[in-house]
Design a protein around this motif. Structure first.
Motif: not given
Length: 183
Positions: A27-28, A36-41, A160-162
């Motif tokens: 992940p970036t 990123q969660a909002i982008i996915l939504r 850590i993002l993973c």
């Protein structure tokens, strides 16, 4: 006079160390996890029930974000199965659509809809079987991911993002320097 290469390393000097290239898509770390969660939504919302193809520009417009910034998250999303790449853009997968729909009912647990996809992603396959047996020190979990991805410590923020994606999906918890499995 002999020509000297501009890239030549002076005698006795160590060559500059190049950053290792990951064997896995990470992940970036240039976009915060919450964003990123909002982008996915946003991908799911714009795509709608018909599952139409969405572009970075469309997501960027909704997010008030540059399309190039949105695109930073896409390789990871596509690799783990949250988006599907098509010629003109991306289409959200069923778990991404379920995540977006569940968000209206329970924002705290909506991302748990992503658990099946993330548990079968490369980082889930590395950690979840180990965590089934016993909790791990976070440093050991990060090192296991680094070894699988073939990266050096410079990639620690992405590793850590993973872990954070797995926390978001309700698969693990991070507490007191330990990682333990929840689901």
């Amino acid at each position: 006079m002999a020509r000297r290469s501009l890239s030549a390393v002076p005698k006795g000097a160590a060559p500059a160390r190049e950053r290792s290239r990951p064997r896995k898509i990470l992940p970036t770390n240039r976009i915060a996890l919450a964003k990123q969660a909002i982008i996915l939504r946003a991908w799911a919302s714009i795509s709608g029930p018909a599952g139409k193809v969405v572009t970075n520009a469309q997501v960027g417009e909704v997010m008030s974000m540059a399309a190039d910034t949105v695109s930073l998250a896409n390789p990871f999303f596509a690799d783990v199965g949250l988006l599907m790449k098509v010629d003109a853009g991306y289409v959200p997968t069923a778990p991404t659509i379920e995540f977006n729909e569940a968000y209206a009912w329970d924002p705290e647990k909506a991302a748990h809809r992503l658990a099946p996809v993330l548990s079968s992603a490369w980082f889930g396959e590395v950690l979840l079987p180990r965590l089934q047996v016993s909790p791990m020190q976070e440093a050991d979990a990060v090192q296991a991911l680094a070894q699988c991805a073939g990266v050096d410590p410079a990639y620690r923020p992405q590793l850590i993002l993973c872990l954070e994606f797995m926390v978001l999906a309700g698969l693990i918890e991070r507490e007191g320097g330990q990682v333990r499995r929840l689901a």
